[in-house]
Design an enzyme around this catalytic site. Structure first.
Site, short mmCIF file in Angstrom:
data_model
loop_
_atom_site.label_atom_id
_atom_site.label_comp_id
_atom_site.label_asym_id
_atom_site.label_seq_id
_atom_site.Cartn_x
_atom_site.Cartn_y
_atom_site.Cartn_z
N ALA A 63 0.60 -1.38 0.21
CA ALA A 63 0.00 0.09 0.00
C ALA A 63 1.04 1.33 0.24
O ALA A 63 2.46 1.03 -0.11
CB ALA A 63 -1.31 0.32 1.29
N GLY A 102 0.07 -5.53 0.49
CA GLY A 102 -0.50 -5.71 -0.55
C GLY A 102 -0.20 -5.54 -1.83
O GLY A 102 -1.11 -6.46 -2.43
N GLU A 105 -0.60 -9.16 -1.29
CA GLU A 105 -1.87 -9.77 -1.22
C GLU A 105 -2.92 -9.77 -2.51
O GLU A 105 -3.52 -10.14 -2.85
CB GLU A 105 -2.71 -8.42 0.02
CG GLU A 105 -2.46 -8.63 0.61
CD GLU A 105 -3.30 -7.80 2.63
OE1 GLU A 105 -2.07 -6.68 1.93
OE2 GLU A 105 -3.94 -7.50 3.07
N GLU A 125 3.65 -5.08 7.72
CA GLU A 125 2.54 -4.16 7.99
C GLU A 125 2.44 -4.06 9.53
O GLU A 125 2.77 -3.33 9.85
CB GLU A 125 0.85 -4.65 7.82
CG GLU A 125 0.63 -5.12 6.08
CD GLU A 125 0.63 -6.06 5.29
OE1 GLU A 125 1.27 -6.55 5.09
OE2 GLU A 125 0.37 -6.03 4.20
N1 COA Z 1 4.32 3.45 0.61
C1 COA Z 1 5.04 4.19 -0.17
N2 COA Z 1 6.31 4.63 0.26
C2 COA Z 1 7.18 4.49 0.33
C3 COA Z 1 6.85 2.00 0.04
C4 COA Z 1 5.49 3.08 -0.14
N3 COA Z 1 4.35 1.65 1.03
N4 COA Z 1 7.36 1.84 0.21
C5 COA Z 1 9.22 2.15 0.00
N5 COA Z 1 8.28 3.57 -0.15
C6 COA Z 1 8.99 4.91 -0.33
C7 COA Z 1 10.03 5.13 0.27
O1 COA Z 1 10.44 6.09 1.06
C8 COA Z 1 11.82 5.61 -0.63
O2 COA Z 1 11.07 7.00 -0.28
P1 COA Z 1 12.72 8.52 -0.69
O3 COA Z 1 13.26 7.62 -1.60
O4 COA Z 1 12.12 9.56 -0.59
O5 COA Z 1 12.82 8.07 0.35
C9 COA Z 1 11.22 4.80 -1.90
O6 COA Z 1 10.25 4.61 -1.64
C10 COA Z 1 12.33 4.14 -2.01
O7 COA Z 1 12.56 3.22 -0.91
P2 COA Z 1 13.58 2.61 0.08
O8 COA Z 1 13.16 2.22 1.42
O9 COA Z 1 14.39 3.65 0.18
O10 COA Z 1 14.32 1.25 -0.79
P3 COA Z 1 14.88 0.05 -0.94
O11 COA Z 1 15.39 -0.21 -2.30
O12 COA Z 1 15.98 0.32 0.37
O13 COA Z 1 13.58 -1.08 -0.70
C11 COA Z 1 11.19 -1.65 -0.40
C12 COA Z 1 12.55 -0.98 -0.94
C13 COA Z 1 10.57 -2.23 -0.83
C14 COA Z 1 12.11 -2.84 0.57
C15 COA Z 1 11.01 -1.71 1.45
O14 COA Z 1 10.77 0.35 1.00
C16 COA Z 1 9.99 -1.55 1.97
O15 COA Z 1 9.97 -2.54 2.85
N6 COA Z 1 8.96 -1.33 1.78
C17 COA Z 1 7.54 -0.80 2.65
C18 COA Z 1 6.91 -2.38 2.39
C19 COA Z 1 6.22 -2.28 2.77
O16 COA Z 1 5.94 -2.60 4.87
N7 COA Z 1 4.56 -2.64 2.63
C20 COA Z 1 3.34 -2.80 2.97
C21 COA Z 1 2.19 -1.56 3.27
S1 COA Z 1 1.58 -1.85 4.48
#
Ligand code: COA
Length: 699
Positions: A63, A102, A105, A125
Site C-alpha cells: 500500500a 498489499g 495480497e 505490515e
Molecule cells: N509507500 C510509500 N512509499 C514507499 C513505500 C510504500 N509502501 N515503500 C517505499 N516507499 C518509498 C520510500 O519512502 C523511499 O522514498 P524516498 O526515496 O523518498 O526516501 C522510496 O520509496 C524507496 O524506498 P527504499 O526503502 O529506500 O528502497 P529499498 O530498495 O531500500 O527498499 C522496499 C524497497 C520495498 C523493500 C522498502 O521500501 C520497503 O520495505 N517498503 C515498505 C513495504 C511495506 O511495508 N509494505 C506494506 C505496506 S502496508
C-alpha cells in the site's frame, strides 16, 4: 507522465504491468487502474488468461504508506484482490524484487504465483503497527496453513523465493525470463480450465488444539512485548478460521482500521519514513561525488574494533586491523572467529562464507600497513591524547584522500581533526555496542569535514547495513548527550527511595529494551564513570549527580564484566544485591534525602522528560538536522520502544504544553537548583505556539 498501469496482449494472454516507481506502491490511481485493466482483459474475447507483473526494480511493495492518514477510498487493495480472485479467467502473478504487504495480497488474490529465484515475499505490515488489511490474513491460511500464516504475518519477515515455494506461498520459480514463464503458466492454466481460488482451498483447522489461538496470542505477546499489531494478526487469522468468508474479511478490515489510527502505527510509520529521511542531508545529493572505498583499516583491536571490523568483513571489504599489542590482535581474531562460529552453528552463515570473510582480515602491529587504505576507523581508548596521537600517525602514513574516522562516543572531533594536516578528511563514526549487531551509526560532521567524506560515509553505512544519522560536534553527540540526563534521573531516583530493580522494571514495562541500571552494568560502570570524568568541568555542582555510579566504580563494581555492579551476576543472570541497596540508603542518608514511595509513572516521567527537553536543545544547537533524526538515534541505538516512535514523537504525542507543565511540576517538587527541570527554550516556544516538534524546521 508514463501510464501507471498498462496492458498488452501476448498471444491469448493479457499482460498487465504496474509501473509506479520507485517501488510500485498502490495508491488509489494504481489500484483503480489495475482493476480497470483486469476488467478489460476479462471482457476481451481474444484473452484466455491474465498475467499481473510490475516494471522496474520490484513487484508491488505494498500500500502507499503516505495515504494511511486518511480514510481509504474504494477500490481498496482488498477489493482489487477480491475481484482478481473472482475473475472467470486464470490470473497469474509474476513476482520479481519484493512482493510485500498489499503487493503480496494482490498476488494472493491471483490463481497462481510465479517468482524469480531471487524474489522475496512478505507481509511486513506489523512493522508499521498494522495487520495485512487486504485479505492477507484471510487468504494466507488457506494457502500455507494457519500456523505458518500467523508466523509469516506476525514476524513481517521477507521470505526468499525458494523457502516461499517450499511452504506453498508461491507456486513456481521461473528458471528463465519471468514474463515468458508467467505467460506460459497462464496458458497452461487456461488450457486446463481449472481455476484454483485461494479462498476455496480448505483450511485444515481440525487438527488445531482447542486453545490454539489463545496459546499463539500469549506466545506472540511475550515475543513482541508491548506491540499491538502482532497479537492482532492472531485475531484476524482466527476470524479466517471461525467466521464465514465475508465476515472474516470485514473483521480483518475493522482490526486493520483500528490499528491504522492508533498511536503505535503512527509512531512506526514516523520511523519508517524517518529512517529514510535521515539519509537526506541538505547540501548533499546524488550529484555529490563519493570517494572510492575498497579497503578499510581499523585501529584498536578491542571489543569495539573487532566488532567494527566484522561489519566490513561481512560486506566484502578487506580489513586491516592494527594494534600496538600482539596479544590484542590475537584476542580480536579470536573474538571475530567466535562471532562467525556462532553464526555457522545457528545455520545463519555457510562455512565457506565464514572462511572467505576471515580470509579478508589482516592484522598488523605497524601503522604503515594502512598506507593504501581508503577508510581508516580509529577505535582506541576514549582519551583525547591517545586519539590525537593516532591521528597524527595516520596523517603521516595514509594516502591523500583517505577518510580518517574516529569512533569516539563523546570527544571533540574538531580537536582530533586538528592533530592532522587534513581536517577535511576527518569524520566521526560512532558505532554502538555490540558493533556488529546494533543498527545505529552516528556519523559526526566536524567543522571542517568535507561534504564528499560525509556522503561517502552515509553511503558506506548502507553497505554495512547500518542506519546512519548525521550529528554535529558536541559532548556525546546526539545519543550520549541525551543519555546523560536519562541516567542522571535514574540514579537520583535510587537516592529518593527506589531500588535499581524498581527503576529498571518501570522503564522496561514502559517499553525500553533494558532498564538504565542494567544498561550501565552491561556497558561498564567504569565506562560511564570515565565519561563523566572527562566532562566534570561542565557538570553541575550537584552532590547527588550520578553518585551511586561513582561509588560503584570506586568499589570496583564495574558491571557485568566484574560479576557485580548495580546488580550481582551469577549463573541465573542479574539478581538484586542487598549490598547495593544498603549503599544507596547510606548515601541518601548522608545527603539528607528522605526515602519515599515512588510510582512507576513518576519513574518513567523523570527519565523521559529530560530526553525530550535535551532533544529540543540539540535541535536549537544545530546538532541534529530534524527531530526525527533524534527519534531514529534513540530507537536504533538505545532500545527506545519503536511503537512510541522515539522521544521527540513521544513529546508530540503527549503534547509539548503537557511536557512543559510536567517539568514545572518536578521543578516545584524536587527543586531546580541545577536547571534540570527548566524546559529548553525551543520546547517552551513550540509549546506556547501550540506546535509540536513535527512542525519545526531549521530556521
Ligand atoms: N509507500 C510509500 N512509499 C514507499 C513505500 C510504500 N509502501 N515503500 C517505499 N516507499 C518509498 C520510500 O519512502 C523511499 O522514498 P524516498 O526515496 O523518498 O526516501 C522510496 O520509496 C524507496 O524506498 P527504499 O526503502 O529506500 O528502497 P529499498 O530498495 O531500500 O527498499 C522496499 C524497497 C520495498 C523493500 C522498502 O521500501 C520497503 O520495505 N517498503 C515498505 C513495504 C511495506 O511495508 N509494505 C506494506 C505496506 S502496508
Amino acid at each position: 507522465m508514463a501510464e501507471l498501469v498498462r496492458r498488452e496482449t501476448r498471444g491469448r494472454v493479457g499482460v498487465i504491468t504496474v509501473d509506479n516507481p520507485p517501488v510500485n506502491a498502490l495508491p488509489l490511481a494504481v489500484r483503480t487502474a489495475i482493476r480497470d485493466q483486469l476488467r478489460l482483459a476479462v471482457a476481451d474475447p481474444g484473452v484466455d488468461a491474465v498475467v499481473i507483473c510490475a516494471a522496474g526494480r520490484t513487484f508491488m511493495a505494498g500500500a502507499d504508506i503516505r495515504e494511511f492518514n486518511a480514510r481509504p477510498v474504494d477500490p481498496v487493495i482488498g477489493d482489487v484482490a477480491g475481484e482478481i480472485e473472482a475473475a472467470p479467467k486464470p490470473v497469474v502473478a509474476a513476482i520479481h524484487g519484493t512482493a510485500l504487504g498489499g503487493g503480496y495480497e494482490i498476488a494472493l488474490g491471483c490463481h497462481y504465483r510465479i517468482a524469480t529465484p531471487t524474489a522475496k515475499i512478505g507481509l511486513p505490515e506489523v512493522n508499521l503497527g498494522l495487520i495485512p488489511g487486504a485479505g492477507g490474513t484471510q487468504r494466507l491460511p488457506h494457502l500455507i496453513g494457519v500456523k505458518a500464516a500467523i508466523a509469516m504475518a506476525s514476524s513481517g519477515r521477507h521470505i526468499p523465493a525458494p523457502e516461499a515455494l517450499a511452504m506453498g506461498a508461491i507456486d513456481e520459480i521461473a528458471t528463465g525470463d519471468l514474463r515468458d514463464a508467467a505467460i506460459a503458466a497462464a496458458e497452461r492454466l487456461a488450457a486446463g480450465k481449472a481455476i484454483r481460488r485461494t479462498m476455496d482451498i480448505p483450511i485444515d483447522a481440525a487438527a488445531l488444539p482447542a486453545d490454539f489461538f489463545d496459546a499463539e496470542r500469549a506466545t506472540i505477546r511475550k515475543r513482541y512485548r508491548g506491540f499491538a499489531a502482532q497479537p492482532a494478526v492472531v485475531d484476524a487469522v482466527e476470524a479466517a478460521v471461525k467466521l464465514p468468508r465475508a465476515a472474516g474479511i470485514a473483521r480483518e478490515r475493522e482490526i486493520s482500521w483500528d490499528l491504522k489510527t492508533s498511536v503505535q502505527s503512527k509512531a512506526l510509520r514516523h520511523l519508517f519514513f524517518g529512517e529514510r529521511e535521515v539519509g537526506h542531508i541538505p547540501g548533499i545529493g546524488r550529484e555529490t561525488p563519493l570517494r572510492p572505498v575498497a579497503s578499510v583499516g581499523v585501529v584498536g583491536a578491542g571489543t569495539m574494533g573487532a566488532g567494527i571490523a566484522v561489519n566490513f568483513l561481512n560486506a566484502g571489504f578487506p580489513v586491516t586491523l592494527i594494534d600496538t599489542k600482539p596479544e590484542a590482535l590475537a584476542r580480536a581474531r579470536d573474538t571475530i572467529a567466535k562471532i562467525y562460529a556462532r553464526d555457522v552453528a545457528k545455520g545463519r552463515l555457510a562455512p565457506d562464507t565464514e572462511q572467505a570473510r576471515c580470509a579478508r582480515l589482516t592484522t598488523s602491529l605497524d601503522m604503515e600497513s594502512l598506507a593504501a587504505a581508503d577508510l581508516v576507523i580509529e577505535a582506541a581508548f576514549e582519551d583525547m591524547g591517545v586519539k590525537q596521537e593516532i591521528f597524527r600517525a595516520l596523517d603521516a602514513v595514509c594516502k591523500p584522500g583517505a577518510i580518517l574516522a574516529s569512533n569516539t562516543s563523546t570527544l571533540d572531533l574538531d580537536r582530533i581533526a586538528a592533530a592532522t594536516n587534513r581536517p577535511a578528511d576527518v569524520i566521526g563514526t560512532h558505532f554502538f555496542s555490540p558493533a556488529h549487531i546494533m543498527k545505529l551509526l552516528e556519523v559526526v560532521r566536524g567543522a571542517k569535514t568535507a561534504t564528499d567524506a560525509i556522503a561517502t560515509l552515509m553511503n558506506i553505512a548502507k553497505r554495512i547495513d547500518k542506519i546512519a544519522v548525521l550529528s554535529g560536534v558536541c559532548f556525546g553527540f546526539i545519543g550520549n548527550r541525551m543519555f546523560e540526563g536519562y541516567i542522571r534521573e535514574s540514579q537520583r531516583l535510587l537516592l529518593e527511595g527506589c531500588t535499581p530493580t524498581q527503576v529498571d522494571q518501570a522503564l522496561v514495562d514502559w517499553g525500553m529494551a533494558m532498564g538504565p541500571c542494567a544498561v550501565v552494568d552491561l556497558a561498564g560502570v567504569d565506562v560511564s564513570y570515565l565519561t563523566r570524568e572527562a566532562n566534570r568541568a561542565h557538570m553541575p555542582a550537584d552532590p547527588s549527580y550520578c553518585l551511586i555510579g561513582d561509588r560503584l566504580y570506586e568499589q570496583g563494581r564495574l558491571g557485568q564484566k566484574a560479576g557485580k555492579g548495580f546488580y550481582r551476576y551469577g549463573p541465573d543472570g542479574a539478581v538484586r544485591d542487598p549490598e547495593v541497596e544498603a549503599l544507596i540508603r547510606d548515601e541518601a542518608k548522608r545527603l539528607g534525602i528522605a526515602p519515599r514511595d515512588i510510582g512507576n509513572d513518576e519513574i518513567v516521567a523523570r527519565c523521559i522528560l529530560p530526553l525530550i527537553s535535551e532533544g529540543a536543545q540539540i535541535l536549537s544547537d544545530g546538532i541534529a538536522l530534524r527531530s526525527v533524526d533524534i527519534d531514529v538515534v534513540w530507537c536504533a541505538g538505545y532500545g527506545f520502544p519503536r511503537y512510541r516512535g522515539g522521544p521527540m514523537l513521544c513529546g508530540d504525542t503527549l503534547g509539548l504544553t503537557q511536557v512543559v507543565d510536567d517539568m514545572g511540576k518536578y521543578a516545584r517538587q524536587l527543586g531546580n537548583d541545577f536547571g534540570y527541570w527548566t524546559p529548553a527554550p525551543l520546547l517552551r516556544e513550540l509549546a506556547a505556539a501550540g506546535k509540536g516538534f513535527k512542525d519545526w524546521t531549521r530556521p
